[in-house]
Enzyme design. Structure first.
Site, PDB file in Angstrom:
ATOM      1  N   GLU A   1       0.817  -1.221   0.000  1.00  0.00           N
ATOM      2  CA  GLU A   1       0.000   0.000   0.000  1.00  0.00           C
ATOM      3  C   GLU A   1       0.850   1.270   0.000  1.00  0.00           C
ATOM      4  O   GLU A   1       0.621   2.170   0.817  1.00  0.00           O
ATOM      5  CB  GLU A   1      -0.981  -0.005   1.184  1.00  0.00           C
ATOM      6  CG  GLU A   1      -1.897  -1.237   1.174  1.00  0.00           C
ATOM      7  CD  GLU A   1      -2.964  -1.227   2.274  1.00  0.00           C
ATOM      8  OE1 GLU A   1      -2.890  -0.377   3.164  1.00  0.00           O
ATOM      9  OE2 GLU A   1      -3.863  -2.085   2.222  1.00  0.00           O
TER      10      GLU A   1
ATOM     11  N   GLU B   1      -5.305 -11.009  -1.198  1.00  0.00           N
ATOM     12  CA  GLU B   1      -6.085 -10.803   0.042  1.00  0.00           C
ATOM     13  C   GLU B   1      -7.585 -10.872  -0.239  1.00  0.00           C
ATOM     14  O   GLU B   1      -8.377 -10.117   0.330  1.00  0.00           O
ATOM     15  CB  GLU B   1      -5.725  -9.448   0.676  1.00  0.00           C
ATOM     16  CG  GLU B   1      -4.244  -9.295   0.966  1.00  0.00           C
ATOM     17  CD  GLU B   1      -3.882  -8.044   1.761  1.00  0.00           C
ATOM     18  OE1 GLU B   1      -4.786  -7.393   2.303  1.00  0.00           O
ATOM     19  OE2 GLU B   1      -2.684  -7.729   1.839  1.00  0.00           O
TER      20      GLU B   1
HETATM   21  C1  XIL Z   1      -5.371  -6.541   8.529  1.00  0.00           C
HETATM   22  C2  XIL Z   1      -5.594  -7.820   9.358  1.00  0.00           C
HETATM   23  O1  XIL Z   1      -6.493  -8.657   8.696  1.00  0.00           O
HETATM   24  C3  XIL Z   1      -6.109  -7.458  10.734  1.00  0.00           C
HETATM   25  O2  XIL Z   1      -6.155  -8.623  11.553  1.00  0.00           O
HETATM   26  C4  XIL Z   1      -5.198  -6.424  11.373  1.00  0.00           C
HETATM   27  O3  XIL Z   1      -5.771  -5.992  12.587  1.00  0.00           O
HETATM   28  C5  XIL Z   1      -4.985  -5.234  10.461  1.00  0.00           C
HETATM   29  O4  XIL Z   1      -4.516  -5.663   9.198  1.00  0.00           O
HETATM   30  N1  XIL Z   1      -4.577  -4.751   3.779  1.00  0.00           N
HETATM   31  C6  XIL Z   1      -3.452  -5.445   4.191  1.00  0.00           C
HETATM   32  C7  XIL Z   1      -3.525  -6.308   5.374  1.00  0.00           C
HETATM   33  O5  XIL Z   1      -2.430  -5.429   3.489  1.00  0.00           O
HETATM   34  O6  XIL Z   1      -2.305  -6.384   6.069  1.00  0.00           O
HETATM   35  C8  XIL Z   1      -4.639  -5.882   6.332  1.00  0.00           C
HETATM   36  O7  XIL Z   1      -4.757  -6.903   7.326  1.00  0.00           O
HETATM   37  C9  XIL Z   1      -5.938  -5.712   5.581  1.00  0.00           C
HETATM   38  C10 XIL Z   1      -5.813  -4.683   4.499  1.00  0.00           C
END
Ligand code: XIL
Length: 367
Positions: free
Chosen positions: A166, A281
């Protein structure tokens, strides 16, 4: 609890099979025509469907035996969800805490499952002592040390890494290209180059990815985000800093459509640059759908199918990974809350670990 820039999301209203031919390299053999070599697109990539990856949250991994059983049975790739983030590894400056990460990685290795590392640099989930650094020299040294230690520790064991996560602004049209945060604000655009160079040095055989969200539709904002990713890739390549792939997070919104043509064009451009693409994701944000679980599951399946059809049309993907397995442990319910009391249903298994239609769909696209 981490909340992603929710106001931004709300303000923008809401927020193959590898064909034999594409798996084979063709080189010119002069007068005799072309010579076909059986060289594969990448190390672990084969002419089969991609593996189904699952991001693993440490709490249910430790406390819910059924989660581990399902991982053993279904996962072809494991991603520690939070355990490799700075906030998990670096509570204090002087010490690395690899305990949680090791638990997940040892489990994956015991089951012969490849591991994807997430993430070496993110604007979020940093310990407060990192966010407080103001000296560019010090921050660069800390970033280099971190990557050398973490990638070095798992060299030969973690096959692919999200080197940067990101780094593109939520809306480059109004915010400029880069995500604000300690890395960008103190080091400038160089933070990406520093991170990729350090990762390549620490494990020259690892496949290095840039990972980001909102790359799937065809809004002007998404197009600007895609352009930013392409610029970053080209700049690294121009400087001879290795980058091997782009991860599309694919946190899909049930109320948005995939921009099919635009997505295919983007993915093909990446492939032309020699990059792989992974779905990293996957889940579906169902906050605007009616509460009826049957209606929601149908919409979730349609949303994912539309996306996977488009992305696989553009060529093979390295893996298709969901951000968790059961709705019981998803970040969606916290960050994208519904107006009613219904529980979010973003993932392939429900809260009681029953298979949902989304799982049947994903199985069609994966090994
Ligand atoms: C999220 C996790 O799922 C949560 O458990 C944590 O509290 C915060 O991070 N984009 C990403 C991930 O790249 O690392 C994020 O994961 C969700 C959005």
């Amino acid at each position: 609890m981490w909340m992603r820039n929710l106001s931004n999301f709300q303000s923008d209203n809401r927020l193959e099979l590898l064909t034999r031919r594409s798996a084979i390299g063709v080189i010119s053999a002069g007068v005799g025509g072309s010579l076909t070599l059986p060289w594969s697109i990448s190390d672990a990539f084969s002419a089969t469907k991609p593996p189904f990856g699952v991001a693993v949250h440490l709490d249910p991994f430790r406390n819910e035996p059924i989660f581990r059983e399902l991982l053993k049975k279904h996962a072809g790739l494991i991603v520690p969800m939070n355990a490799l983030k700075w906030a998990s590894l670096r509570h204090t400056e002087g010490k690395f805490d690899f305990g949680g990460a090791d638990e997940i990685i040892d489990f994956a290795e015991a089951n012969g499952q490849p591991i994807h590392g997430h993430a070496l640099l993110w604007y979020h989930a940093n310990p407060s002592w990192i966010d407080a650094v103001t000296s560019p020299q010090l921050l660069e040294r800390l970033l280099n040390e971190h990557i050398e230690t973490v990638v070095g520790r798992y060299a030969g064991r973690i096959a692919t890494w999200d080197v940067v996560n990101e780094v593109v602004a939520h809306d480059p049209l109004t915010q400029g290209k880069w995500r604000k945060g300690v890395w960008h604000d103190i080091l400038g655009p160089r933070h990406v180059e520093i991170a990729f160079a350090a990762a390549a040095k620490a494990d020259p055989n690892c496949r290095l990815f840039i990972n980001d969200y909102d790359l799937e539709d065809d809004s002007l904002r998404t197009e600007a985000r895609q352009r930013a990713i392409l610029q970053i890739v080209r700049r690294l390549q121009k400087k001879n800093i290795p980058i091997h792939g782009v991860g599309l997070q694919a946190h899909l919104y049930a109320e948005r459509r995939t921009g099919r043509e635009n997505l295919i064009k983007f993915v093909r451009e990446l492939k032309t640059l020699g990059l792989e693409v992974a779905v990293t994701e996957l889940d579906v944000i169902d906050w605007k759908l009616s509460a009826d679980p049957v209606v929601r599951d149908r919409a979730v399946v349609a949303t994912v199918k539309e996306f996977l059809d488009a992305i696989t049309e553009a060529g093979p993907v390295r893996n298709i990974t969901t951000w968790g397995l059961s709705d019981k442990y998803s970040w969606i319910k916290d960050v994208f809350p519904r107006d009613d009391s219904a529980i979010a249903r973003p993932l392939p298994f429900d809260r009681d670990w029953n298979q949902k239609p989304l799982f049947d769909l994903i199985k069609k696209y994966t090994q």
